[in-house]
Structure formats: structure tokens, C-alpha cells
Design a protein around this motif. Structure first.
Motif, PDB file in Angstrom:
ATOM      1  N   MET A  28      20.490  21.844  17.929  1.00 23.32           N
ATOM      2  CA  MET A  28      20.088  20.595  17.315  1.00 23.32           C
ATOM      3  C   MET A  28      18.941  20.901  16.355  1.00 23.32           C
ATOM      4  O   MET A  28      17.868  21.303  16.771  1.00 23.32           O
ATOM      5  N   ALA A  29      19.174  20.724  15.099  1.00 24.14           N
ATOM      6  CA  ALA A  29      18.156  21.033  14.098  1.00 24.14           C
ATOM      7  C   ALA A  29      17.232  19.835  13.921  1.00 24.14           C
ATOM      8  O   ALA A  29      17.670  18.705  13.751  1.00 24.14           O
ATOM      9  N   ALA A  30      15.954  20.108  13.975  1.00 25.28           N
ATOM     10  CA  ALA A  30      14.973  19.039  13.795  1.00 25.28           C
ATOM     11  C   ALA A  30      14.722  18.833  12.307  1.00 25.28           C
ATOM     12  O   ALA A  30      14.490  19.781  11.567  1.00 25.28           O
ATOM     13  N   GLU A  31      14.845  17.611  11.881  1.00 22.45           N
ATOM     14  CA  GLU A  31      14.596  17.310  10.470  1.00 22.45           C
ATOM     15  C   GLU A  31      13.104  17.194  10.236  1.00 22.45           C
ATOM     16  O   GLU A  31      12.368  16.663  11.051  1.00 22.45           O
ATOM     17  N   ALA A  32      12.692  17.668   9.103  1.00 24.44           N
ATOM     18  CA  ALA A  32      11.273  17.596   8.749  1.00 24.44           C
ATOM     19  C   ALA A  32      10.921  16.175   8.363  1.00 24.44           C
ATOM     20  O   ALA A  32      11.682  15.493   7.672  1.00 24.44           O
ATOM     21  N   HIS A  33       9.795  15.753   8.851  1.00 23.25           N
ATOM     22  CA  HIS A  33       9.321  14.406   8.523  1.00 23.25           C
ATOM     23  C   HIS A  33       8.721  14.420   7.120  1.00 23.25           C
ATOM     24  O   HIS A  33       7.888  15.258   6.809  1.00 23.25           O
ATOM     25  N   HIS A  34       9.150  13.508   6.287  1.00 24.71           N
ATOM     26  CA  HIS A  34       8.580  13.455   4.939  1.00 24.71           C
ATOM     27  C   HIS A  34       7.760  12.173   4.785  1.00 24.71           C
ATOM     28  O   HIS A  34       8.062  11.146   5.378  1.00 24.71           O
ATOM     29  N   SER A  35       6.759  12.269   3.981  1.00 31.07           N
ATOM     30  CA  SER A  35       5.839  11.147   3.798  1.00 31.07           C
ATOM     31  C   SER A  35       6.405  10.155   2.791  1.00 31.07           C
ATOM     32  O   SER A  35       6.999  10.541   1.784  1.00 31.07           O
ATOM     33  N   ASN A  36       6.220   8.879   3.075  1.00 30.08           N
ATOM     34  CA  ASN A  36       6.653   7.824   2.165  1.00 30.08           C
ATOM     35  C   ASN A  36       5.480   7.230   1.400  1.00 30.08           C
ATOM     36  O   ASN A  36       5.566   6.089   0.934  1.00 30.08           O
ATOM     37  N   THR A  37       4.420   7.966   1.272  1.00 35.94           N
ATOM     38  CA  THR A  37       3.217   7.454   0.624  1.00 35.94           C
ATOM     39  C   THR A  37       3.500   7.024  -0.813  1.00 35.94           C
ATOM     40  O   THR A  37       3.048   5.960  -1.252  1.00 35.94           O
ATOM     41  N   LYS A  38       4.266   7.840  -1.552  1.00 38.90           N
ATOM     42  CA  LYS A  38       4.602   7.491  -2.940  1.00 38.90           C
ATOM     43  C   LYS A  38       5.378   6.183  -3.004  1.00 38.90           C
ATOM     44  O   LYS A  38       5.112   5.334  -3.838  1.00 38.90           O
ATOM     45  N   ARG A  39       6.332   6.048  -2.122  1.00 37.06           N
ATOM     46  CA  ARG A  39       7.169   4.838  -2.087  1.00 37.06           C
ATOM     47  C   ARG A  39       6.329   3.609  -1.755  1.00 37.06           C
ATOM     48  O   ARG A  39       6.495   2.558  -2.354  1.00 37.06           O
ATOM     49  N   ILE A  40       5.424   3.746  -0.807  1.00 38.75           N
ATOM     50  CA  ILE A  40       4.562   2.620  -0.426  1.00 38.75           C
ATOM     51  C   ILE A  40       3.680   2.198  -1.591  1.00 38.75           C
ATOM     52  O   ILE A  40       3.539   1.004  -1.874  1.00 38.75           O
ATOM     53  N   TRP A  41       3.108   3.161  -2.285  1.00 35.88           N
ATOM     54  CA  TRP A  41       2.270   2.827  -3.447  1.00 35.88           C
ATOM     55  C   TRP A  41       3.089   2.204  -4.567  1.00 35.88           C
ATOM     56  O   TRP A  41       2.633   1.286  -5.250  1.00 35.88           O
ATOM     57  N   ALA A  42       4.309   2.675  -4.772  1.00 38.07           N
ATOM     58  CA  ALA A  42       5.166   2.102  -5.815  1.00 38.07           C
ATOM     59  C   ALA A  42       5.483   0.636  -5.511  1.00 38.07           C
ATOM     60  O   ALA A  42       5.417  -0.228  -6.403  1.00 38.07           O
ATOM     61  N   VAL A  43       5.831   0.351  -4.261  1.00 38.30           N
ATOM     62  CA  VAL A  43       6.113  -1.031  -3.854  1.00 38.30           C
ATOM     63  C   VAL A  43       4.858  -1.887  -3.997  1.00 38.30           C
ATOM     64  O   VAL A  43       4.911  -3.008  -4.507  1.00 38.30           O
ATOM     65  N   PHE A  44       3.720  -1.359  -3.575  1.00 34.47           N
ATOM     66  CA  PHE A  44       2.455  -2.090  -3.680  1.00 34.47           C
ATOM     67  C   PHE A  44       2.126  -2.430  -5.138  1.00 34.47           C
ATOM     68  O   PHE A  44       1.774  -3.572  -5.446  1.00 34.47           O
ATOM     69  N   ILE A  45       2.270  -1.462  -6.031  1.00 35.29           N
ATOM     70  CA  ILE A  45       1.953  -1.696  -7.447  1.00 35.29           C
ATOM     71  C   ILE A  45       2.926  -2.700  -8.053  1.00 35.29           C
ATOM     72  O   ILE A  45       2.526  -3.609  -8.784  1.00 35.29           O
ATOM     73  N   TYR A  46       4.204  -2.554  -7.754  1.00 34.42           N
ATOM     74  CA  TYR A  46       5.213  -3.468  -8.295  1.00 34.42           C
ATOM     75  C   TYR A  46       4.957  -4.909  -7.843  1.00 34.42           C
ATOM     76  O   TYR A  46       4.949  -5.829  -8.668  1.00 34.42           O
ATOM     77  N   MET A  47       4.714  -5.094  -6.546  1.00 31.80           N
ATOM     78  CA  MET A  47       4.450  -6.440  -6.032  1.00 31.80           C
ATOM     79  C   MET A  47       3.126  -6.989  -6.570  1.00 31.80           C
ATOM     80  O   MET A  47       3.015  -8.180  -6.852  1.00 31.80           O
ATOM     81  N   SER A  48       2.142  -6.120  -6.723  1.00 33.38           N
ATOM     82  CA  SER A  48       0.856  -6.551  -7.268  1.00 33.38           C
ATOM     83  C   SER A  48       0.993  -7.017  -8.708  1.00 33.38           C
ATOM     84  O   SER A  48       0.389  -8.025  -9.107  1.00 33.38           O
ATOM     85  N   LEU A  49       1.773  -6.307  -9.504  1.00 36.71           N
ATOM     86  CA  LEU A  49       1.956  -6.701 -10.904  1.00 36.71           C
ATOM     87  C   LEU A  49       2.630  -8.070 -11.018  1.00 36.71           C
ATOM     88  O   LEU A  49       2.211  -8.902 -11.826  1.00 36.71           O
ATOM     89  N   ILE A  50       3.651  -8.295 -10.213  1.00 39.53           N
ATOM     90  CA  ILE A  50       4.318  -9.601 -10.247  1.00 39.53           C
ATOM     91  C   ILE A  50       3.344 -10.701  -9.806  1.00 39.53           C
ATOM     92  O   ILE A  50       3.279 -11.773 -10.410  1.00 39.53           O
ATOM     93  N   THR A  51       2.563 -10.439  -8.765  1.00 37.43           N
ATOM     94  CA  THR A  51       1.590 -11.416  -8.290  1.00 37.43           C
ATOM     95  C   THR A  51       0.513 -11.675  -9.331  1.00 37.43           C
ATOM     96  O   THR A  51       0.104 -12.824  -9.541  1.00 37.43           O
ATOM     97  N   ILE A  52       0.048 -10.637 -10.009  1.00 42.27           N
ATOM     98  CA  ILE A  52      -0.960 -10.808 -11.065  1.00 42.27           C
ATOM     99  C   ILE A  52      -0.404 -11.663 -12.192  1.00 42.27           C
ATOM    100  O   ILE A  52      -1.107 -12.542 -12.710  1.00 42.27           O
ATOM    101  N   VAL A  53       0.849 -11.439 -12.571  1.00 45.33           N
ATOM    102  CA  VAL A  53       1.464 -12.272 -13.622  1.00 45.33           C
ATOM    103  C   VAL A  53       1.498 -13.729 -13.170  1.00 45.33           C
ATOM    104  O   VAL A  53       1.167 -14.641 -13.945  1.00 45.33           O
ATOM    105  N   GLU A  54       1.876 -13.977 -11.914  1.00 43.67           N
ATOM    106  CA  GLU A  54       1.907 -15.350 -11.398  1.00 43.67           C
ATOM    107  C   GLU A  54       0.518 -15.980 -11.411  1.00 43.67           C
ATOM    108  O   GLU A  54       0.361 -17.141 -11.821  1.00 43.67           O
ATOM    109  N   VAL A  55      -0.483 -15.245 -10.990  1.00 45.51           N
ATOM    110  CA  VAL A  55      -1.841 -15.787 -10.937  1.00 45.51           C
ATOM    111  C   VAL A  55      -2.368 -16.071 -12.337  1.00 45.51           C
ATOM    112  O   VAL A  55      -2.951 -17.136 -12.591  1.00 45.51           O
TER     113      VAL A  55
END
Length: 117
Positions: free
Chosen positions: A1-28
Motif C-alpha cells: 500500500m503506497a502512502a500518498e504524499a500530503h500536499h499543501s493547499n495554501t495556494k488554493r486557499i489564498w486564491a479563493v480568499f483573494i477572489y472572494m475578497s475582490l467580489i466583496t470589495i466591488v459590492e461594498v
């Protein structure tokens, strides 16, 4: 049974945060400045600015489902069965609330009842 390496989703989290922040800033920003060209132009009894807010809100709700419910990894048919149904229900709910709110406003403006708050 090969163990898969855990990869970080930090980039993805920041991308989602920036995208949602930009839409919210436009609304505000739109909510604070209320451009006359959008605020005083009415289509079907509602200003264009309100339509923009509704569309941006639905867009954010879809993106939340896309990113946090991991719909991007699902098959297209399942994605649309979830996102399509929820989008329709949101649009339906917003339409009902706006119609009912307009009716209540007309009743208080044009009848013997007065605002008591």
C-alpha cells in the motif's frame, strides 16, 4: 500500500480568499458610492444596481459551492444538479422577497395604514 504524499493547499486557499475578497470589495464600493447611472435606472421595478448585487451574490454562492463543497472535482452533471437547483431556488426566493416587499411598501404608502416604526 503506497502512502500518498500530503500536499499543501495554501495556494488554493489564498486564491479563493483573494477572489472572494475582490467580489466583496466591488459590492461594498458599489454600495457606498451608488453610481447614479446604475442606481436611478429601473428595469422591471428594480434598479440596475440591485440587479448587480443579486448577480454578484449568486456568483459568490456558486463559487463557495465550487471551492468549499469541492464541486470542481465532480462530474459536470452532478455539478449542475447541485449548483443549478440551488441557483434557481435563490433566484426564486429573491424574486418572491422583492415582490412581497414591494407590495408591503405600497400598502403602507398608499393606504390608511401608517409606518409605526
Amino acid at each position: 500500500m503506497a502512502a500518498e504524499a500530503h500536499h499543501s493547499n495554501t495556494k488554493r486557499i489564498w486564491a479563493v480568499f483573494i477572489y472572494m475578497s475582490l467580489i466583496t470589495i466591488v459590492e461594498v464600493v458599489l454600495g457606498i458610492y451608488k453610481p447614479q447611472s446604475l442606481h436611478h435606472v429601473h428595469v422591471l421595478g428594480l434598479s440596475l444596481l440591485n440587479y448587480i448585487f443579486i448577480i454578484l451574490t449568486i456568483w459568490k454562492a456558486y463559487y463557495i459551492m465550487w471551492a468549499f463543497m469541492h464541486l470542481e472535482q465532480e462530474k459536470v452533471a452532478f455539478r449542475w444538479s447541485v449548483a443549478g437547483v440551488l441557483s434557481f431556488l435563490i433566484v426564486y426566493f429573491v424574486t418572491l422577497v422583492l415582490i412581497e416587499g414591494d407590495y408591503v411598501h405600497d400598502v403602507f404608502q398608499n393606504s390608511q395604514y401608517r409606518w409605526i416604526f
